[in-house]
Design a protein around this motif. Sequence first.
Motif, PDB file in Angstrom:
ATOM      1  N   LYS A  94       0.861  -1.183   0.000  1.00 41.06           N
ATOM      2  CA  LYS A  94       0.000   0.000   0.000  1.00 41.06           C
ATOM      3  C   LYS A  94       0.896   1.232   0.000  1.00 41.06           C
ATOM      4  N   VAL A  95       0.626   2.175  -0.887  1.00 42.50           N
ATOM      5  CA  VAL A  95       1.413   3.398  -0.969  1.00 42.50           C
ATOM      6  C   VAL A  95       0.563   4.570  -0.486  1.00 42.50           C
ATOM      7  N   LEU A  96       1.101   5.314   0.482  1.00 47.48           N
ATOM      8  CA  LEU A  96       0.423   6.480   1.047  1.00 47.48           C
ATOM      9  C   LEU A  96       1.252   7.720   0.773  1.00 47.48           C
ATOM     10  N   THR A  97       0.613   8.777   0.344  1.00 42.66           N
ATOM     11  CA  THR A  97       1.316  10.033   0.083  1.00 42.66           C
ATOM     12  C   THR A  97       0.887  11.068   1.106  1.00 42.66           C
ATOM     13  N   TYR A  98       1.867  11.638   1.789  1.00 41.67           N
ATOM     14  CA  TYR A  98       1.575  12.635   2.821  1.00 41.67           C
ATOM     15  C   TYR A  98       2.678  13.681   2.850  1.00 41.67           C
ATOM     16  N   LEU A  99       2.307  14.936   2.677  1.00 47.88           N
ATOM     17  CA  LEU A  99       3.234  16.068   2.657  1.00 47.88           C
ATOM     18  C   LEU A  99       4.377  15.851   1.658  1.00 47.88           C
ATOM     19  N   GLY A 100       4.025  15.337   0.481  1.00 52.30           N
ATOM     20  CA  GLY A 100       4.993  15.187  -0.592  1.00 52.30           C
ATOM     21  C   GLY A 100       5.864  13.949  -0.531  1.00 52.30           C
ATOM     22  N   THR A 101       5.695  13.120   0.510  1.00 49.96           N
ATOM     23  CA  THR A 101       6.486  11.903   0.647  1.00 49.96           C
ATOM     24  C   THR A 101       5.609  10.680   0.408  1.00 49.96           C
ATOM     25  N   ASP A 102       6.130   9.702  -0.348  1.00 45.79           N
ATOM     26  CA  ASP A 102       5.421   8.450  -0.584  1.00 45.79           C
ATOM     27  C   ASP A 102       5.895   7.413   0.429  1.00 45.79           C
ATOM     28  N   TYR A 103       4.946   6.864   1.169  1.00 49.39           N
ATOM     29  CA  TYR A 103       5.249   5.854   2.184  1.00 49.39           C
ATOM     30  C   TYR A 103       4.765   4.485   1.712  1.00 49.39           C
ATOM     31  N   LEU A 104       5.586   3.464   1.930  1.00 50.86           N
ATOM     32  CA  LEU A 104       5.268   2.106   1.490  1.00 50.86           C
ATOM     33  C   LEU A 104       4.902   1.258   2.701  1.00 50.86           C
ATOM     34  N   LEU A 105       3.663   0.757   2.721  1.00 45.43           N
ATOM     35  CA  LEU A 105       3.163  -0.052   3.823  1.00 45.43           C
ATOM     36  C   LEU A 105       2.887  -1.470   3.317  1.00 45.43           C
ATOM     37  N   PRO A 106       3.739  -2.451   3.637  1.00 43.68           N
ATOM     38  CA  PRO A 106       3.499  -3.834   3.194  1.00 43.68           C
ATOM     39  C   PRO A 106       2.232  -4.396   3.828  1.00 43.68           C
ATOM     40  N   ILE A 107       1.410  -5.060   3.023  1.00 45.30           N
ATOM     41  CA  ILE A 107       0.205  -5.726   3.520  1.00 45.30           C
ATOM     42  C   ILE A 107       0.554  -7.194   3.731  1.00 45.30           C
ATOM     43  N   GLU A 108       0.626  -7.594   4.978  1.00 40.88           N
ATOM     44  CA  GLU A 108       1.064  -8.944   5.306  1.00 40.88           C
ATOM     45  C   GLU A 108      -0.081  -9.861   5.716  1.00 40.88           C
ATOM     46  N   GLU A 109      -1.278  -9.291   5.868  1.00 42.11           N
ATOM     47  CA  GLU A 109      -2.439 -10.106   6.230  1.00 42.11           C
ATOM     48  C   GLU A 109      -2.793 -11.036   5.066  1.00 42.11           C
ATOM     49  N   ILE A 110      -2.961 -12.314   5.363  1.00 42.22           N
ATOM     50  CA  ILE A 110      -3.219 -13.334   4.331  1.00 42.22           C
ATOM     51  C   ILE A 110      -4.717 -13.483   4.092  1.00 42.22           C
ATOM     52  N   LEU A 111      -5.094 -13.535   2.823  1.00 44.75           N
ATOM     53  CA  LEU A 111      -6.485 -13.753   2.454  1.00 44.75           C
ATOM     54  C   LEU A 111      -6.745 -15.253   2.307  1.00 44.75           C
ATOM     55  N   ASN A 112      -7.512 -15.811   3.210  1.00 42.87           N
ATOM     56  CA  ASN A 112      -7.879 -17.228   3.137  1.00 42.87           C
ATOM     57  C   ASN A 112      -9.296 -17.330   2.572  1.00 42.87           C
ATOM     58  N   TRP A 113      -9.374 -17.511   1.265  1.00 46.23           N
ATOM     59  CA  TRP A 113     -10.658 -17.529   0.583  1.00 46.23           C
ATOM     60  C   TRP A 113     -11.417 -18.828   0.823  1.00 46.23           C
ATOM     61  N   LYS A 114     -12.719 -18.704   1.035  1.00 51.17           N
ATOM     62  CA  LYS A 114     -13.621 -19.852   1.081  1.00 51.17           C
ATOM     63  C   LYS A 114     -14.540 -19.733  -0.120  1.00 51.17           C
ATOM     64  N   ILE A 115     -14.316 -20.619  -1.103  1.00 56.46           N
ATOM     65  CA  ILE A 115     -15.075 -20.551  -2.353  1.00 56.46           C
ATOM     66  C   ILE A 115     -16.359 -21.342  -2.228  1.00 56.46           C
ATOM     67  N   SER A 116     -17.463 -20.711  -2.570  1.00 55.11           N
ATOM     68  CA  SER A 116     -18.785 -21.329  -2.517  1.00 55.11           C
ATOM     69  C   SER A 116     -19.169 -21.880  -3.890  1.00 55.11           C
ATOM     70  N   SER A 117     -20.142 -22.770  -3.916  1.00 51.77           N
ATOM     71  CA  SER A 117     -20.649 -23.289  -5.193  1.00 51.77           C
ATOM     72  C   SER A 117     -21.692 -22.348  -5.800  1.00 51.77           C
ATOM     73  N   GLU A 118     -22.083 -21.326  -5.047  1.00 51.28           N
ATOM     74  CA  GLU A 118     -23.109 -20.386  -5.499  1.00 51.28           C
ATOM     75  C   GLU A 118     -22.605 -19.550  -6.676  1.00 51.28           C
ATOM     76  N   GLN A 119     -23.433 -19.435  -7.697  1.00 51.40           N
ATOM     77  CA  GLN A 119     -23.072 -18.677  -8.888  1.00 51.40           C
ATOM     78  C   GLN A 119     -24.209 -17.742  -9.290  1.00 51.40           C
ATOM     79  N   LYS A 120     -23.843 -16.665  -9.988  1.00 51.03           N
ATOM     80  CA  LYS A 120     -24.846 -15.770 -10.556  1.00 51.03           C
ATOM     81  C   LYS A 120     -24.181 -14.901 -11.612  1.00 51.03           C
ATOM     82  N   MET A 121     -24.974 -14.214 -12.401  1.00 53.81           N
ATOM     83  CA  MET A 121     -24.448 -13.320 -13.414  1.00 53.81           C
ATOM     84  C   MET A 121     -24.179 -11.947 -12.783  1.00 53.81           C
TER      85      MET A 121
END
Length: 264
Positions: A94-121
């Motif tokens: 994640k990149v944040l810009t504040y007062l002209g400086t770009d800050y880099l924030l690593p996203i370390e939280e893991i996405l554990n997806w649970k896939i459903s059989s449900e479908q739709k358009m």
Amino acid sequence: MKFIIFFLGISTFCFSQKISFIYETKSKLNSEKADDVYSEKMILDLKNNTSIFRDLQDKQSDSVKLNNGNGRYKMGVENQFYIKKNLTQKKIEKVLTYLGTDYLLPIEEILNWKISSEQKMIGKYKSQKAEANYGGRNWIAWFTTELPFSDGPYVFSGLPGLIVSIQDSNNEYSFNLVEVKKGGNIFDARTKTVKIDWKKYESLAKSYFNDPYDINTKLAMGKIVTFTGPNGIAMDISVKTKEMQKSILQENNPIELNHKINYK
């Protein structure tokens, strides 16, 4: 075996191309006001398993920066949605810009997806449901294998197809695909960054809250600080500061709810 090779060939071909996805993003910055919804268009640019997600104005600003311009000035720290991904390395930043400086924030939280059989358009795409927790929120996503990209808006990725729609269970944040552009350009104007963690992020946000107009810095540099209202009359800057602080407190409903800042 021929089918597998054929599918892999299509996936490799698709990933080697430049492609852009436009999302309509809606956020409820004040969870107590049902009608306080902010909407904007954001773009996911993808090429060779790397992507950048940002709002359209940020992309235009980055283009100006690359051409030696000043780009866009941002006042706040919270709820900036600029995300860089390396899908091969499963790296999200994640990149944040504040007062002209770009800050880099690593996203370390893991996405554990649970896939459903449900479908739709969803629009013209046959989509399938998946759920995951991120940022203290439960997210319901719909992805399609008709767009064979394991990516999506903001930090969301890792499903067997592009995420075309995702929202949190409180209906406070949503991202919905509205347009696909082939041959879009992808560029990164934010390569010189200062790496931070969530603790430093909170420190930056509180610094902005305490001095939203950067008055102290300007005074230290010997600059005169004035504020002129819409009627052309000069106002006490401390009054505007209190108004801004009140607004920050009222709109303190960040997308990463588990990193909500207590300003008091």
